[in-house]
Enzyme design. Structure first.
Site, PDB file in Angstrom:
ATOM      1  N   CYS A 389       0.829  -1.205   0.000  1.00  0.00           N
ATOM      2  CA  CYS A 389       0.000   0.000   0.000  1.00  0.00           C
ATOM      3  C   CYS A 389       0.867   1.260   0.000  1.00  0.00           C
ATOM      4  O   CYS A 389       1.399   1.631  -1.042  1.00  0.00           O
ATOM      5  CB  CYS A 389      -0.973  -0.050   1.173  1.00  0.00           C
ATOM      6  SG  CYS A 389      -2.421   0.986   0.874  1.00  0.00           S
ATOM      7  N   HIS A 518      -3.521  -4.986   0.339  1.00  0.00           N
ATOM      8  CA  HIS A 518      -2.930  -5.528   1.566  1.00  0.00           C
ATOM      9  C   HIS A 518      -3.016  -7.052   1.532  1.00  0.00           C
ATOM     10  O   HIS A 518      -3.890  -7.638   2.176  1.00  0.00           O
ATOM     11  CB  HIS A 518      -3.676  -4.999   2.794  1.00  0.00           C
ATOM     12  CG  HIS A 518      -3.418  -3.555   3.067  1.00  0.00           C
ATOM     13  ND1 HIS A 518      -2.300  -3.124   3.717  1.00  0.00           N
ATOM     14  CD2 HIS A 518      -4.133  -2.460   2.759  1.00  0.00           C
ATOM     15  CE1 HIS A 518      -2.340  -1.800   3.820  1.00  0.00           C
ATOM     16  NE2 HIS A 518      -3.432  -1.371   3.245  1.00  0.00           N
ATOM     17  N   GLU A 520      -1.454  -9.094   3.017  1.00  0.00           N
ATOM     18  CA  GLU A 520      -1.241  -9.683   4.349  1.00  0.00           C
ATOM     19  C   GLU A 520      -2.557 -10.116   5.001  1.00  0.00           C
ATOM     20  O   GLU A 520      -2.549 -10.964   5.890  1.00  0.00           O
ATOM     21  CB  GLU A 520      -0.488  -8.719   5.272  1.00  0.00           C
ATOM     22  CG  GLU A 520      -1.220  -7.432   5.659  1.00  0.00           C
ATOM     23  CD  GLU A 520      -0.958  -6.258   4.706  1.00  0.00           C
ATOM     24  OE1 GLU A 520      -0.655  -6.516   3.528  1.00  0.00           O
ATOM     25  OE2 GLU A 520      -1.083  -5.100   5.126  1.00  0.00           O
TER      26      GLU A 520
HETATM   27  N1  GLN Z   1      -1.851   6.671   3.114  1.00  0.00           N
HETATM   28  C1  GLN Z   1      -2.023   5.962   1.901  1.00  0.00           C
HETATM   29  C2  GLN Z   1      -3.422   6.142   1.348  1.00  0.00           C
HETATM   30  O1  GLN Z   1      -4.300   6.523   2.072  1.00  0.00           O
HETATM   31  C3  GLN Z   1      -1.728   4.498   2.082  1.00  0.00           C
HETATM   32  C4  GLN Z   1      -2.664   3.799   3.004  1.00  0.00           C
HETATM   33  C5  GLN Z   1      -2.154   2.466   3.480  1.00  0.00           C
HETATM   34  O2  GLN Z   1      -0.967   2.192   3.408  1.00  0.00           O
HETATM   35  N2  GLN Z   1      -3.022   1.630   4.007  1.00  0.00           N
HETATM   36  O3  GLN Z   1      -3.656   5.913   0.202  1.00  0.00           O
END
Ligand code: GLN
Length: 541
Positions: A389, A518, A520
């Site tokens: 992400c 994600h 994970e």
């Molecule tokens: N801050 C980034 C966004 O909002 C990544 C978010 C994250 O890593 N879950 O897009």
């Protein structure tokens, strides 16, 4: 009478004694008997969901397929039980009250006075039954967060008490902690006795007690606890600390717990099925691994001590573990505070001692420059890199700056004035953020991605279309894709509409891969997530 069997798990004495693991382990044991099992976590806080909680406050925010932002225990259940849960498997006080008040405003109570009793427990029961009915599981585990005696959990306990009174089949398991005070060197049962009294005072008599602690419960104490808690001796179980939480199901099975629970429901105990054997063999294997794989996690939620840390990145850590184990290696995970690289760039060299580096999800500007510097170091030195992400977004920023010559390239999350907004906000989120409606303004839950044929990512997944969970507001800006790809970074997975970039990779490196998702959140104990598996394989090369 509903055919569903409910197992309510409460906690006594202390929080953090591993109630989630015990709950998941009980579930696993019932699965090994061939039953279908699902689980609910109750959290007695007013937050409607965990999305607005800082990870260092309450652990990781777990994301469900349907976009729920929940307590991390749902992750434990998914990983242990190899099941997929939806957001309604997480119940909070906030949700319950919100719904009752909304119903009242909509005149759904026919002019009656709406009161805490009976309406709040009624709503709780309604939610539990809905999960039972939707899933049709043989067993529904209901874990009540917090510790009995807490003012906040009383109405949830009341709901469970009423369920049994009204004829549902509810089994109460109470997980307690048995301290061994240093000056005495002796295990004390008293706090556990008192916690059972607390349960009694809200009308619940536990059917079973599981004793957590440093060491085994001996017979004298088992008898004592049984006597004072009114729970027969063979329903008092010992679950001492173990090195790997995955040993817990076997430990409880050997203690005879499965047989006992089934007997209360008048069900027959069978020999556990093949999955049990597979599980036990895997645990035996991981206990004996020698070869190490050293993974550095570069992040920022590192200011509040080691305790909060493990919890803030729970799913990432578990994913690294499962992938390492399945590749016959012992994971050694180290935390690297990205701010150190900002203060002292020379420290970047230390990254060479890792077999691979992960930059996990994150928000906001703090530590970002240090993360970008770390990613650059990995790219230039061909150290396996996995960006999750934010970790992918920052890898794109890094590449744009240092390879594509877009000097001040950035994400508008940290620099709204950048001349190269390579990561930018989704148009549909602009309004929400302007109005400070932060709760639930993200792209949440599972989304499909189509993968580029022949790419590393496609090979790792072994298919052309995948679905992973998301939680973010920002995206790769389509305006810069051609320029970035011209320099060798490729977007190896996109949304089916091809508008959103879901995966990136640098083919010339051994492993320089990022994903907007994600992955994970979909790792399971015996089924590591493909990207983590590939990452660890690259680390071991
Ligand atoms: N801050 C980034 C966004 O909002 C990544 C978010 C994250 O890593 N879950 O897009």
């Amino acid at each position: 009478m509903r055919k569903t069997k409910f197992i309510a798990v409460t906690g006594g004495v202390l929080s953090g004694v591993g109630k989630g693991t015990i709950t998941a382990s009980i579930g696993a044991l019932l699965k090994f008997q061939g039953y279908s099992v699902t689980a609910i976590k109750i959290d007695p806080y007013i937050n409607v969901d965990a999305g607005t909680l800082r990870p260092t406050e309450h652990g990781e925010v777990f994301v469900t397929v349907d976009g729920g932002e929940t307590d991390q225990d749902l992750g434990t259940y998914e990983r242990f039980l190899d099941i997929t849960l939806k957001k309604d498997h997480s119940i909070t006080t906030g949700q319950v009250y919100l719904n009752v008040i909304n119903k009242e405003r909509n005149l759904e109570f026919d002019g009656k006075t709406v009161e805490v009793i009976p309406h709040i427990p009624q709503e709780v029961k309604h939610r539990i039954f809905k999960v039972a009915d939707d899933t049709q599981a043989d067993f529904v585990l209901v874990e009540v967060g917090g510790t009995v005696g807490d003012y906040q959990s009383v109405l949830f306990l009341e709901a469970l008490r009423e369920m049994r009174l009204e004829g549902d089949q509810v089994f109460f398991a109470h997980v307690v902690y048995m301290p061994v005070p240093g000056n005495l060197g002796e295990m004390k049962t008293k706090p556990a006795q008192h916690s059972v009294r607390e349960l009694n005072s809200v009308g619940i008599q536990p059917d079973m007690i599981v004793c957590r602690g440093q060491s085994r419960l001996d017979d004298i104490r088992r008898e004592k606890l049984s006597m004072f808690s009114n729970v027969s001796k063979d329903f008092v179980f010992s679950a001492p600390d173990v090195k790997y939480v995955f040993e817990v199901p076997m430990m409880l099975e050997q203690e005879g717990l499965t047989r006992k629970i089934l007997s209360k429901f008048n069900m027959k105990y069978k020999k556990p099925n093949g999955q049990y054997k597979e599980w036990a063999n895997f645990v035996e294997k991981i206990k004996n691994l020698k070869k190490e794989v050293k993974v550095g996690i570069v992040g920022k939620y590192f200011d509040s001590g080691d305790f909060a840390l493990e919890d803030s990145y729970m799913s990432v850590i578990e994913s690294v573990k499962y992938a390492s184990w399945s590749n016959n290696a012992k994971p050694v995970i180290e935390w690297i505070n990205s701010k150190n690289f900002e203060k002292n760039p020379k420290k970047l060299k230390d990254l060479s001692k890792y077999n691979g580096i992960i930059v996990p999800g994150g928000f906001g500007g703090s530590g970002v420059e240090g993360k970008i510097a770390a990613i650059k170091f990995c790219r230039e030195n061909n150290i396996p890199y996995l960006g999750l992400c934010y970790g992918m977004q920052l890898a794109v920023v890094e590449f744009a700056r240092n390879v594509c010559g877009m000097k001040d390239a950035s994400t508008t999350e940290t620099n709204p004035k950048t001349s190269y907004p390579v990561i930018d906000i989704l148009p549909e989120q602009v309004e929400n953020i302007k109005n400070a409606r932060y709760g639930a303004t993200m792209r949440l839950g599972s989304y499909d991605a189509v993968l580029k044929k022949g790419s590393q990512v496609q090979k790792l997944y072994g298919k052309d279309k995948v679905s992973e969970r998301h939680r973010h507001r920002y995206e790769v800006n389509p305006k810069y894709i051609a320029q970035i790809e011209a320099k060798g970074l490729i977007f190896s997975g996109t949304s089916p509409s091809r508008k959103l970039m879901e995966f990136m990779e640098l083919p010339k490196n051994r492993f320089h891969i990022g994903t907007q998702a994600h992955p994970e959140f979909q790792s399971r104990f015996l089924k590591p997530a493909p990207l983590f598996n590939g990452f660890i394989k690259a680390c071991l090369k």
